[in-house]
Design a protein around this motif. Structure first.
Motif, PDB file in Angstrom:
ATOM      1  N   ARG A   1       0.804  -1.218   0.000  1.00 33.86           N
ATOM      2  CA  ARG A   1       0.000   0.000   0.000  1.00 33.86           C
ATOM      3  C   ARG A   1       0.841   1.273   0.000  1.00 33.86           C
TER       4      ARG A   1
ATOM      5  N   HIS B   1      -7.655   6.809  12.341  1.00 27.47           N
ATOM      6  CA  HIS B   1      -7.102   5.532  11.872  1.00 27.47           C
ATOM      7  C   HIS B   1      -5.593   5.489  11.972  1.00 27.47           C
TER       8      HIS B   1
ATOM      9  N   GLU C   1     -10.333  -3.000  12.792  1.00 26.22           N
ATOM     10  CA  GLU C   1     -10.358  -2.917  11.329  1.00 26.22           C
ATOM     11  C   GLU C   1     -10.445  -4.347  10.813  1.00 26.22           C
TER      12      GLU C   1
ATOM     13  N   HIS D   1     -12.519  -5.918   5.323  1.00 21.27           N
ATOM     14  CA  HIS D   1     -11.312  -5.247   4.818  1.00 21.27           C
ATOM     15  C   HIS D   1     -11.205  -5.441   3.305  1.00 21.27           C
TER      16      HIS D   1
ATOM     17  N   HIS E   1     -13.740   0.653   3.873  1.00 24.90           N
ATOM     18  CA  HIS E   1     -13.426  -0.644   3.257  1.00 24.90           C
ATOM     19  C   HIS E   1     -14.683  -1.428   2.858  1.00 24.90           C
TER      20      HIS E   1
ATOM     21  N   HIS F   1     -11.442   6.149   7.583  1.00 19.14           N
ATOM     22  CA  HIS F   1     -10.377   6.572   6.657  1.00 19.14           C
ATOM     23  C   HIS F   1     -10.832   6.294   5.227  1.00 19.14           C
TER      24      HIS F   1
ATOM     25  N   ARG G   1     -12.797   2.425  -2.988  1.00 14.92           N
ATOM     26  CA  ARG G   1     -12.658   2.774  -1.567  1.00 14.92           C
ATOM     27  C   ARG G   1     -13.256   4.147  -1.246  1.00 14.92           C
TER      28      ARG G   1
ATOM     29  N   ASP H   1      -4.367   7.206   8.096  1.00 19.66           N
ATOM     30  CA  ASP H   1      -3.894   5.845   7.780  1.00 19.66           C
ATOM     31  C   ASP H   1      -2.372   5.723   7.881  1.00 19.66           C
TER      32      ASP H   1
HETATM   33 ZN   LIG Z   1      -7.620   0.510   5.983  1.00 18.92          ZN
END
Ligand SMILES: [Zn+2]
Length: 406
Positions: free
Chosen positions: A11, A43, A149, A176, A219, A240, A251, A352
């Protein structure tokens, strides 16, 4: 350690190649205001680093060496009072053995958050109610709300939600990257499985409401968000997320849903993760190199030295196959659009960090004052900026508490 590593490799994988002016200057006035406000990020994926042997939240770390973005010294420098510290569980096999492993990992992660707080009682304090946040900040400590999460660890036994509530969890997302037994993900390549929430997912929502846990729609698929807004007795948080009108990504949330979220009292917390902010071209060589790195790093435990070696290797990949990376202004465009459509009472911050977040000009916890500076430059009042930094999310937490009778 593996989840943190996975997030890092998949990511936060862009090179430092700014496209436009990176980020705003922070004046003394903006810095002073920032210090006066109660500032929460909803987050923080930092607990994923707690299992690195030799990594400690109270120590100074360098993002370029170990990849981390949040620790106590940087929280102090960045004037962040705290936020929601995530118990993140990667989605694994939806089997009895997979469910048990996820359950145990999530319980251990929750305990590791409590352990970090217990080991640093003068620096951190658990927040169990909305009103705790200001009180903890007034004691010059960092606020530690706990969040889930991915509801995967609970999919075999929803009664565990009350266990997690007792451990301190006050915010929970159901899903997720891929679908699970509770809900459809926004990013499962196989598409929807439940057309939103499953029966079990609906029971999860009712139980979260009963306990006083805020539901997190980040998510989750668009259908899940619609159903959360319709079903939940208290406002929904997107801890987030970004907006589709600025960058069309699964997203992110479209304007109609932003309006529905706001109409129901909910809040979107804007995320600072490049992949969700601007288009990132596919690069198969880069992908293969990252995947090989990931495979080579598959092991249950990491030392700090091993982590640093891994980050050095990743930097080589970034230099060899650079990809465009979003800037602070790209992220801020998502925030401004959300404010225009949902209103200032329905937007906040969920960067994040340590979960893939961080953009050019906004790289770690020391950069939080830039948000205050940029909001000031945009003409927002102190009251409005306070709403963005914590007023809105705490209103949602209070609503969940009130429904549960706390
Ligand atoms: Zn996430």
């Amino acid at each position: 350690m593996l989840p943190a590593l996975f997030l890092l490799l998949t990511r936060a994988s862009q090179a430092d190649t700014p496209r436009v002016a990176p980020s705003p200057p922070v004046s003394n006035a903006a810095r002073a205001l920032h210090e006066q406000l109660l500032t929460l990020d909803t987050h923080l994926d930092t607990p994923a680093n707690f299992s690195i042997v030799g990594w400690k939240i109270q120590d100074n770390h360098d993002r370029n060496r170990d990849g981390s973005q949040v620790d106590l010294p940087r929280l102090v420098q960045g004037g962040l009072d705290g936020g929601f510290w995530a118990i993140y569980t990667p989605q694994g096999p939806r089997t009895p053995a997979g469910d048990r492993a996820a359950r145990d990992a999530a319980i251990a992660r929750a305990l590791s958050i409590r352990e970090a707080v217990a080991a640093n009682p003068r620096a951190f304090e658990l927040a169990l109610a909305a009103d705790d946040a200001a009180a903890i900040a007034a004691r010059h400590k960092r606020v530690v709300f706990m969040s889930i999460e991915n509801g995967y660890p609970l999919e075999a036994d929803l009664s565990l939600l009350s266990t997690f509530y007792k451990l301190g969890v006050r915010l929970a997302g159901l899903v997720h990257f891929t679908n699970n037994d509770l809900a459809d993900s926004s990013t499962d390549p196989k598409g929807p499985e439940w057309r939103g929430l499953s029966e079990k997912g609906r029971a999860f929502v009712a139980e979260a409401n009963r306990l006083g846990i805020v539901l997190d729609g980040s998510h989750a698929s668009d259908q899940v968000l619609d159903q959360l807004i319709a079903l939940s007795k208290t406002p929904v948080l997107l801890s987030h997320s970004g907006v589709k009108a600025v960058f069309d990504h699964p997203r992110n949330v479209d304007d109609a849903r932003l309006r529905a979220l706001a109409a129901s009292g909910g809040v979107i917390q804007i995320n600072f993760m490049s992949d969700y902010l601007i288009a990132t071209p596919e690069n198969s060589e880069r992908k293969a190199a990252l995947s090989a790195l990931w495979q080579s790093a598959r092991k249950p435990e990491f030392t700090l030295a091993e982590r640093e070696a891994l980050i050095a290797h990743k930097h080589e990949i970034d230099r060899r196959w650079p990809v465009p990376r979003a800037t602070f202004e790209d992220a801020f465009a998502h925030l401004l659009h959300a404010v225009r459509v949902a209103g200032i009472d329905h937007v906040g911050i969920g960067a994040d960090f340590d979960g893939g977040g961080g953009v050019v000009g906004f790289e770690d916890a020391r950069d939080y004052p830039k948000i205050t500076a940029r909001l000031l430059a945009e003409g927002f009042s102190r009251e409005d900026i306070q709403k963005v930094w914590s007023g809105n999310v705490l209103r949602v937490v209070r609503a969940a508490e009130a429904f549960a009778g706390h």
